[in-house]
Design a protein around this motif. Structure first.
Motif, PDB file in Angstrom:
ATOM      1  N   SER A  48       0.825  -0.941   0.155  1.00 51.46           N
ATOM      2  CA  SER A  48       0.102   0.007  -0.025  1.00 51.46           C
ATOM      3  C   SER A  48       0.944   1.363   0.035  1.00 51.46           C
ATOM      4  O   SER A  48       0.446   2.190  -0.951  1.00 51.46           O
ATOM      5  CB  SER A  48      -0.764   0.013   1.438  1.00 51.46           C
ATOM      6  OG  SER A  48      -1.979   0.977   1.341  1.00 51.46           O
ATOM      7  N   SER A  66      -2.947   4.568  -8.077  1.00 50.49           N
ATOM      8  CA  SER A  66      -4.371   4.920  -7.467  1.00 50.49           C
ATOM      9  C   SER A  66      -4.549   4.860  -6.143  1.00 50.49           C
ATOM     10  O   SER A  66      -3.828   3.969  -5.540  1.00 50.49           O
ATOM     11  CB  SER A  66      -5.332   4.070  -8.286  1.00 50.49           C
ATOM     12  OG  SER A  66      -5.239   4.232  -9.616  1.00 50.49           O
ATOM     13  N   ARG A 111      -5.281   3.757  -2.558  1.00 45.05           N
ATOM     14  CA  ARG A 111      -5.717   2.288  -1.906  1.00 45.05           C
ATOM     15  C   ARG A 111      -6.537   2.685  -0.884  1.00 45.05           C
ATOM     16  O   ARG A 111      -6.555   3.540  -0.044  1.00 45.05           O
ATOM     17  CB  ARG A 111      -4.145   1.755  -1.524  1.00 45.05           C
ATOM     18  CG  ARG A 111      -3.196   1.361  -2.685  1.00 45.05           C
ATOM     19  CD  ARG A 111      -4.147   0.686  -3.743  1.00 45.05           C
ATOM     20  NE  ARG A 111      -3.047   0.142  -4.707  1.00 45.05           N
ATOM     21  CZ  ARG A 111      -2.502   0.514  -5.921  1.00 45.05           C
ATOM     22  NH1 ARG A 111      -3.370   1.581  -6.395  1.00 45.05           N
ATOM     23  NH2 ARG A 111      -1.773  -0.328  -6.642  1.00 45.05           N
ATOM     24  N   GLN A 132      -5.754  -2.999  -1.699  1.00 44.14           N
ATOM     25  CA  GLN A 132      -7.033  -2.773  -3.051  1.00 44.14           C
ATOM     26  C   GLN A 132      -7.421  -1.120  -3.115  1.00 44.14           C
ATOM     27  O   GLN A 132      -7.079  -0.247  -2.287  1.00 44.14           O
ATOM     28  CB  GLN A 132      -8.456  -3.521  -2.466  1.00 44.14           C
ATOM     29  CG  GLN A 132      -8.128  -5.094  -1.927  1.00 44.14           C
ATOM     30  CD  GLN A 132      -7.503  -5.589  -3.316  1.00 44.14           C
ATOM     31  OE1 GLN A 132      -8.056  -5.691  -4.406  1.00 44.14           O
ATOM     32  NE2 GLN A 132      -6.690  -6.593  -2.917  1.00 44.14           N
ATOM     33  N   LEU A 133      -8.092  -0.914  -4.303  1.00 45.02           N
ATOM     34  CA  LEU A 133      -8.366   0.336  -4.620  1.00 45.02           C
ATOM     35  C   LEU A 133      -9.381   0.874  -3.782  1.00 45.02           C
ATOM     36  O   LEU A 133     -10.094   0.236  -3.242  1.00 45.02           O
ATOM     37  CB  LEU A 133      -9.014   0.433  -6.028  1.00 45.02           C
ATOM     38  CG  LEU A 133      -7.853  -0.039  -7.050  1.00 45.02           C
ATOM     39  CD1 LEU A 133      -8.436   0.108  -8.522  1.00 45.02           C
ATOM     40  CD2 LEU A 133      -6.577   1.075  -7.323  1.00 45.02           C
ATOM     41  N   SER A 134      -9.059   2.329  -3.308  1.00 50.06           N
ATOM     42  CA  SER A 134     -10.001   3.002  -2.420  1.00 50.06           C
ATOM     43  C   SER A 134     -11.383   3.198  -2.893  1.00 50.06           C
ATOM     44  O   SER A 134     -11.584   3.325  -4.271  1.00 50.06           O
ATOM     45  CB  SER A 134      -9.431   4.182  -1.939  1.00 50.06           C
ATOM     46  OG  SER A 134     -10.423   5.293  -1.449  1.00 50.06           O
ATOM     47  N   GLN A 158     -12.627   5.347  -6.255  1.00 47.26           N
ATOM     48  CA  GLN A 158     -13.391   4.794  -7.341  1.00 47.26           C
ATOM     49  C   GLN A 158     -14.893   5.743  -7.554  1.00 47.26           C
ATOM     50  O   GLN A 158     -15.370   5.837  -8.870  1.00 47.26           O
ATOM     51  CB  GLN A 158     -13.918   3.149  -7.059  1.00 47.26           C
ATOM     52  CG  GLN A 158     -12.648   2.370  -7.087  1.00 47.26           C
ATOM     53  CD  GLN A 158     -12.985   0.823  -6.839  1.00 47.26           C
ATOM     54  OE1 GLN A 158     -13.264   0.139  -7.654  1.00 47.26           O
ATOM     55  NE2 GLN A 158     -12.600   0.303  -5.853  1.00 47.26           N
ATOM     56  N   GLU A 187     -14.024   8.816  -9.257  1.00 54.23           N
ATOM     57  CA  GLU A 187     -13.624   8.666 -10.777  1.00 54.23           C
ATOM     58  C   GLU A 187     -15.094   8.558 -11.446  1.00 54.23           C
ATOM     59  O   GLU A 187     -15.245   9.024 -12.386  1.00 54.23           O
ATOM     60  CB  GLU A 187     -12.791   7.474 -10.886  1.00 54.23           C
ATOM     61  CG  GLU A 187     -12.419   7.420 -12.400  1.00 54.23           C
ATOM     62  CD  GLU A 187     -11.499   6.080 -12.587  1.00 54.23           C
ATOM     63  OE1 GLU A 187     -11.191   5.809 -13.635  1.00 54.23           O
ATOM     64  OE2 GLU A 187     -11.219   5.157 -11.655  1.00 54.23           O
ATOM     65  N   ARG A 240      -4.414  10.300  -7.733  1.00 57.18           N
ATOM     66  CA  ARG A 240      -3.274   9.808  -7.057  1.00 57.18           C
ATOM     67  C   ARG A 240      -3.291  10.310  -5.793  1.00 57.18           C
ATOM     68  O   ARG A 240      -4.141  11.377  -5.485  1.00 57.18           O
ATOM     69  CB  ARG A 240      -1.955  10.393  -7.545  1.00 57.18           C
ATOM     70  CG  ARG A 240      -1.818  11.899  -7.578  1.00 57.18           C
ATOM     71  CD  ARG A 240      -0.665  12.345  -8.638  1.00 57.18           C
ATOM     72  NE  ARG A 240      -0.396  13.849  -8.422  1.00 57.18           N
ATOM     73  CZ  ARG A 240       0.369  14.489  -7.797  1.00 57.18           C
ATOM     74  NH1 ARG A 240       0.966  13.832  -6.779  1.00 57.18           N
ATOM     75  NH2 ARG A 240       0.453  15.855  -8.253  1.00 57.18           N
TER      76      ARG A 240
END
Length: 306
Positions: free
Chosen positions: A218, A227, A229, A235-237, A241, A244, A259
């Protein structure tokens, strides 16, 4: 010039700083208690090293928090010290992983060479006392403060979106695994099972390595502009998400790049012109407005040639 820490977080940050000083105090008492009864047990030595490692995250947090609170933006540091927390997270992750691997190596070598540890007796108040009882008492004591502190750390970490504090809280919360393994190793030695000590040490080491690797993944992602976390995993935050999706909904032809700089998110919207009306970055935050401070910047990059 103004500090990079959002105003909404200053009170929470001071609460977290105060808690981490208490964390260091109680961890120091555990280190002393464990150190007094180490003996020859590999389990106790490994647990003692893990407890000693426990001071790294709070120390790094305190250093980073002081720089965020007091550090000002300047010509040399135009973004202030937004990323100092991420740097502290990376340092703590490296320390956890490296020492965890070393401890695991020692445990495996002890098993491979069939190293027989022994737990002797000491004279206490004029009587012979098996040292294992004192080891068990020290292990039980080492479970209580971390679990109480973790319960207070978790909500603060979520409010601050602080991965370093959150990792420390999870380590403290999961400290029962270390204690259970340590107790099993000591009892196993008392029963004459020479291998129990090294097996317990290996289990503790694997727990340290697991924490270190997750934190390393992380923290590295942040340092290389990956991207954003999630707080508790690589994992992606979810926040990122949804952000976006929110930007793509308004600018469907754009390319979105996100970022993370410490606890803040910066967004770049490529391929479109900025809207004509002035909008603060927080306008684009898709979730509860109380956490809109996370979005520090939204930059628009028009198509090439325009």
């Amino acid at each position: 010039m103004k500090s990079s820490l959002p105003d909404e977080l200053r009170g929470v940050m001071r609460d977290a700083i105060r808690l981490e000083y208490w964390n260091l105090f109680w961890t120091a008492t555990i280190i002393v208690a464990m150190g007094l009864v180490l003996g020859q047990s590999q389990t106790m030595k490994t647990a003692w090293v893990e407890d000693t490692l426990g001071v790294v995250p709070p120390i790094m947090f305190l250093i980073a928090a002081k720089m965020e609170l007091k550090g000002r933006r300047s010509k040399r540091f135009p973004f202030g010290f937004e990323r100092v927390n991420g740097l502290g997270f990376f340092v703590a992750a490296v320390a956890l992983t490296a020492v965890g691997l070393l401890l695991l190596y020692n445990a495996v070598v002890a098993l491979a060479t069939a190293e027989h540890a022994s737990v002797g007796s000491i004279v206490l108040f004029g009587k012979d006392v098996w040292l294992g009882w004192l080891m068990i008492a020290a292990q039980l004591y080492s479970l209580v403060p971390p679990m109480l502190i973790a319960r207070k750390e978790l909500p603060l970490a979520e409010q601050l979106n602080d991965k370093l504090l959150h990792t420390d809280a999870l380590m403290n919360k999961a400290n029962w695994l270390t204690g259970a393994a340590g107790l099993a190793g000591i009892i196993g030695l008392g029963l004459g099972w020479w291998w129990a000590d090294s097996v317990a040490a290996a289990i503790i080491s694997l727990d340290v390595v697991s924490d270190g690797v997750k934190a390393l993944r992380s923290s590295t992602a942040e340092l290389v502009d990956g991207s954003p976390r999630a707080l508790s995993s690589p994992q992606l935050s979810e926040d990122a998400q949804e952000l976006e999706y929110r930007l793509l909904k308004e600018f469907p032809s754009a390319t979105i790049r996100l970022r993370e700089t410490g606890r803040l998110i910066r967004a770049e919207v490529h391929g479109v012109h900025p809207p004509t009306e002035h909008r603060h970055p927080r306008h684009y935050w898709p979730k509860e407005k109380s956490r809109a401070w996370r979005l520090a910047q939204v930059s628009f990059i028009p198509p090439a040639g325009d």
